[in-house]
Design an enzyme around this catalytic site. Structure first.
Site, mmCIF file in Angstrom:
data_model
loop_
_atom_site.group_PDB
_atom_site.id
_atom_site.type_symbol
_atom_site.label_atom_id
_atom_site.label_comp_id
_atom_site.label_asym_id
_atom_site.label_seq_id
_atom_site.Cartn_x
_atom_site.Cartn_y
_atom_site.Cartn_z
ATOM 1 N N ASP B 59 0.755 -1.292 0.179
ATOM 2 C CA ASP B 59 0.173 0.059 0.189
ATOM 3 C C ASP B 59 0.800 1.095 -0.043
ATOM 4 O O ASP B 59 1.660 1.532 0.935
ATOM 5 C CB ASP B 59 -0.937 0.119 1.063
ATOM 6 C CG ASP B 59 -1.954 0.738 1.008
ATOM 7 O OD1 ASP B 59 -1.830 2.003 0.524
ATOM 8 O OD2 ASP B 59 -3.302 0.423 1.504
ATOM 9 N N SER B 109 -7.063 4.076 -1.736
ATOM 10 C CA SER B 109 -6.829 2.415 -1.955
ATOM 11 C C SER B 109 -8.258 1.869 -2.207
ATOM 12 O O SER B 109 -8.179 0.654 -2.865
ATOM 13 C CB SER B 109 -6.516 2.052 -0.468
ATOM 14 O OG SER B 109 -5.228 2.770 -0.171
ATOM 15 N N THR B 172 -8.109 -1.772 1.245
ATOM 16 C CA THR B 172 -7.505 -2.886 0.542
ATOM 17 C C THR B 172 -7.870 -4.243 0.655
ATOM 18 O O THR B 172 -8.243 -5.051 -0.271
ATOM 19 C CB THR B 172 -5.633 -2.754 0.396
ATOM 20 O OG1 THR B 172 -5.566 -1.337 0.287
ATOM 21 C CG2 THR B 172 -5.002 -3.595 -0.324
ATOM 22 N N GLU B 236 -6.358 -8.064 24.385
ATOM 23 C CA GLU B 236 -4.871 -7.658 24.505
ATOM 24 C C GLU B 236 -4.521 -6.191 25.465
ATOM 25 O O GLU B 236 -3.610 -6.333 26.297
ATOM 26 C CB GLU B 236 -4.387 -7.314 23.167
ATOM 27 C CG GLU B 236 -2.898 -6.921 23.001
ATOM 28 C CD GLU B 236 -2.501 -6.847 21.610
ATOM 29 O OE1 GLU B 236 -3.413 -6.884 20.663
ATOM 30 O OE2 GLU B 236 -1.266 -7.068 21.287
ATOM 31 N N PHE B 285 -4.855 -9.406 14.895
ATOM 32 C CA PHE B 285 -3.675 -9.317 16.002
ATOM 33 C C PHE B 285 -3.524 -8.099 16.617
ATOM 34 O O PHE B 285 -2.780 -7.836 17.426
ATOM 35 C CB PHE B 285 -2.572 -9.624 15.287
ATOM 36 C CG PHE B 285 -2.359 -11.225 14.627
ATOM 37 C CD1 PHE B 285 -2.490 -12.157 15.511
ATOM 38 C CD2 PHE B 285 -2.567 -11.497 13.331
ATOM 39 C CE1 PHE B 285 -2.528 -13.581 15.072
ATOM 40 C CE2 PHE B 285 -2.654 -12.702 13.058
ATOM 41 C CZ PHE B 285 -2.593 -13.714 13.779
ATOM 42 N N ASP B 375 -1.126 0.141 -4.710
ATOM 43 C CA ASP B 375 -2.332 0.519 -4.975
ATOM 44 C C ASP B 375 -1.955 1.958 -5.810
ATOM 45 O O ASP B 375 -2.778 2.402 -6.459
ATOM 46 C CB ASP B 375 -3.262 0.380 -3.844
ATOM 47 C CG ASP B 375 -2.807 1.003 -2.656
ATOM 48 O OD1 ASP B 375 -1.309 1.303 -2.673
ATOM 49 O OD2 ASP B 375 -3.614 0.749 -1.787
#
Lengths: 243, 506
Positions: B59, B109, B172, B236, B285, B375
């Protein structure tokens, strides 16, 4: 006593903190320019060379927020595990905010510790100033200290157990800044303020570049609110940060 | 033999592997050119049908980013850097893509990835819908969806995967599976109630409700908040809540929907995934975007690298004998550029090249089309006349009148040294968080190679912008020879579709 000399004291009926982990305080800061130096742009006032700025501060376990009613902006720091910080700048009028993740802050070279942001007026530096006086008022133990902070003569009276400033005077050859604690917020008021600030829809700082067509983002960029995060943690409010 | 060994004739491989300056005599330069020509002449177009297609998207990885990253990668090995060849630069075919959107000279994008995934150009800010749609107007988008290659691959029985270092709901990756008139409708908290009522679905829910074929096999990246209800605390950070207002826990729905499925959110869980027994893997994540590669070690829960995600995705996808389609995006090259921080943009580009290398190792050039492109570009420049081997992140040290390094920093007309890398616009110079510093600065005492340095910019903007020049398309494998000139960006889809025509029909 210095507090008397300043002509300032908290009203006897003041309620201080009902929970030392969750509370708020209000400040009023008077700026007065005395020299020929150009005054800080954010307080520019040609007519009087004076300005009064209000600040509200809220603390909660692992979270603090600074609210500038005049600018209608709130800035919050949230502590994550491993002492990693997240910064949130919220705009109540717009009901939107910009969130700077820990990674975003690193990419801006802002690598702050919680101790640096958890209270206004740089308490880490205040604690190192010369102790002049100790006393007690209805809100707790007080210390008065003086010395040089960021190169400026400073005198402070504060509650060291809360790390909260009650009175601060900064004298420079070009300006005088006097800050007074003007009121306390209890736990319920503080929680309500946090909820209001953190409930606003936010955009990640990393996504700003893809959203410049968004009127909100464009406005924030024009006003300089997007990239400006002070590296010492005392962010956009006068009196909290002086160059 | 891996992908690239089969791809590149031995002679050129020897040259690429040669130590720095190995051919830096006139004869050796000449021979290097001849060998490159020989390799080109011996290269045979692979006109077979592809079994697999992997689309890598850097990107914001414009040509100047590739060049600078190439040099940095070489310099990190102690070489001069300019002669380095990154993994995807070894692919034998290259073309240029015109990136503009139907309504923007310099694109975003969403429109560009729709072009690559659906074969049509469209407006900036919209994904998987045609150019007649009004941005952020749900009603205008109904009935305007265009199929994506990923959907078509699923319908044909192939396995499919989406990997990104950005949020999985970001433009994207989302353009591979979602259809929306507004790229920012990533969850129902971002989507106006009126637009939901009008019939539009938020992007995260589209990933989970995806009903083509037997469903997406692999989806890994960031963006966990959009998949969690606002009543749930993030596992997290422990201090944030999910974003969803509808109460749906999309991570749970993923594991309930698919047999032999798993949801992971940290590195340890990722490492524990056995590709042989996992058929559908969802990895989220980070609450938002994954960390920059440089900051990966500081992530609270631990994150896999883009190379590790790519490897795991291929291991899962290639269990399907019919083949697979995989899209891998390095999403944060773009973000680092927007922040004016070349260090992280180039570091992420190098990590991206490692991911391509993993894909080459795990696949066969005879049956796998690999495309590496961007992109769009950024207003990122390599300037001045630095001497050969000058640190690419450093200040310009030019040559003296004899053509050798002067050994001293070159000064601009204002008497200040300047960095090789810069931006046409953006936040500009900064070595601390207080970045709005307009005008030239004295860099004499500044180490511009450090991770926190922000390159100077000419035009002050709150965020550095995309650029409008063409981007490169690198390709190898079946149908890769169809990239050989300057094309509209939507052509990428048509080559991928053609390569898979035996499976998708034509």
């Amino acid at each position: 006593m210095l507090l008397v000399a300043s002509g300032y004291s908290i009203a006897a009926e003041t309620i201080c903190v009902d929970d030392a982990t969750t509370f708020g305080v209000s400040y009023t800061t008077d700026w007065q320019l005395s020299g020929h130096e150009k005054e800080p742009a954010r307080i520019h006032n040609h007519e009087t060379n004076k300005k009064t700025v209000d600040l509200e501060f809220f603390a909660k376990t692992g979270k603090v927020a600074y609210l500038l009613p005049e600018k209608n902006v709130a800035e919050a720091w949230i502590k994550q595990p491993k002492n990693q910080l997240v910064f949130l700048r919220a705009f109540p009028d717009e009901n939107r905010g910009i969130e700077y993740t820990y990674g975003d802050l690193l990419s801006l070279n802002v690598n702050l510790q919680w101790e640096q942001v958890k209270r206004p007026f740089l308490p880490l530096q205040i604690a190192k100033l010369e102790l002049l006086d100790e006393s007690v008022d209805q809100c707790g133990k007080l210390e008065t200290r003086k010395g040089i902070v960021n190169g400026q003569k400073t005198i402070v009276t504060w509650y060291p157990e809360l790390d909260i400033v009650k009175y601060r005077l900064v004298n420079d050859k070009n300006f005088r800044v006097e800050t007074r604690l003007s009121g306390w917020k209890n736990k319920a008021e503080s929680l309500a303020s946090f909820d209001k600030i953190t409930a606003m829809p936010t955009m990640d700082f990393a996504d700003i570049g893809d959203n410049e067509a968004d009127p909100f983002v464009a406005k924030m960029i024009r006003q300089g609110f997007v990239a400006h995060v002070h590296a010492d943690g005392n962010v956009s409010y006068p009196g909290g940060h002086q160059h | 033999m891996n992908y690239i060994s089969k791809l590149i004739i031995a002679t050129i491989t020897v040259l690429i592997a040669a130590p720095v300056n190995a051919y830096e005599t006139a004869d050796e330069w000449y021979n290097h050119g001849k060998q490159t020509l020989k390799q080109a002449l011996e290269n045979v177009h692979n006109k077979k049908h592809a079994k697999n297609v992997i689309l890598f998207v850097g990107d914001g990885m414009g040509v100047s980013t590739v060049t600078a990253a190439r040099i940095l990668e070489g310099q990190r090995r102690g070489e001069a850097g300019e002669e380095n060849v990154m993994s995807f630069e070894k692919l034998p075919y290259i073309g240029l893509a015109k990136t503009y959107n139907t309504n923007q000279q310099t694109p975003d994008s969403a429109g560009t990835m729709t072009a690559m995934m659906s074969g049509i150009k469209t407006k900036a800010g919209v994904m998987g819908v045609d150019q007649t749609v009004i941005r952020a107007d749900c009603a205008s988008s109904l009935g305007k969806s265009v199929p994506t290659l990923l959907e078509q691959a699923e319908e044909a029985g192939l396995s499919t995967g989406v990997v990104s270092t950005a949020r999985l709901t970001h433009a994207t990756p989302a353009a591979t599976y979602a259809h929306t008139p507004e790229r920012n409708w990533e969850d129902d908290n971002d989507t106006p109630a009126s637009e939901i009522a009008a019939g539009c679905k938020d992007i995260a829910s589209q990933l989970i409700d995806f009903n083509f074929g037997n469903g997406i096999e692999v989806a890994m990246g960031g963006g966990r908040s959009s998949f969690m209800p606002n009543t749930e605390t993030d596992p997290e950070t422990g201090v944030h809540q999910g974003e969803r207002l509808d109460g749906r826990d999309l991570t749970m729905e993923w594991t309930e929907k698919y047999p032999n499925s798993a949801y992971v959110w940290n590195k340890a869980q990722f490492d524990a995934i056995d590709p042989n027994t996992t058929d559908h893997l969802l990895g989220l994540f980070n609450r938002s975007h994954m960390e920059y590669n440089h900051d990966n070690p500081q992530d609270l829960g631990g994150e896999p690298t883009i190379a590790e995600m790519t490897g795991k995705a291929i291991d899962i996808l290639q269990k399907n004998e019919k083949g697979f389609f995989l899209m891998v995006e390095s999403g944060r090259i773009d973000h680092a550029h927007h922040a004016g921080n070349a260090f992280r943009a180039l570091d992420d580009t190098i990590a991206f090249a490692e991911a391509v290398s993993i894909a080459m190792d795990k696949t066969n050039v005879r049956d796998t089309l690999i495309i590496v492109t961007a992109d769009h570009s950024h207003v990122f420049t390599i300037a001045g006349y630095p001497t050969r081997g000058n640190p690419i992140l450093g200040k310009v040290v030019s040559n003296d009148s004899s053509g050798d390094s002067s050994g001293i920093e070159t000064l601009a007309d204002d008497g200040f040294p300047y960095a090789t890398l810069g931006y046409t616009n953006g936040q500009g110079f900064g070595t601390s968080g207080d970045m709005r510093t307009i005008g030239r600065q004295d860099l004499t005492m500044v180490d511009t190679t450090l991770e926190g340095f922000h390159q100077e910019a000419l035009v002050p903007l709150g965020s550095e912008t995309h650029a409008g020049e063409d981007v490169a398309i690198y390709a190898g494998g079946p149908s890769a020879h169809l990239f050989h000139n300057t094309v509209e960006q939507n052509y990428v889809y048509h080559v991928m579709r053609f390569a898979l025509k035996r499976k998708l029909g034509w």
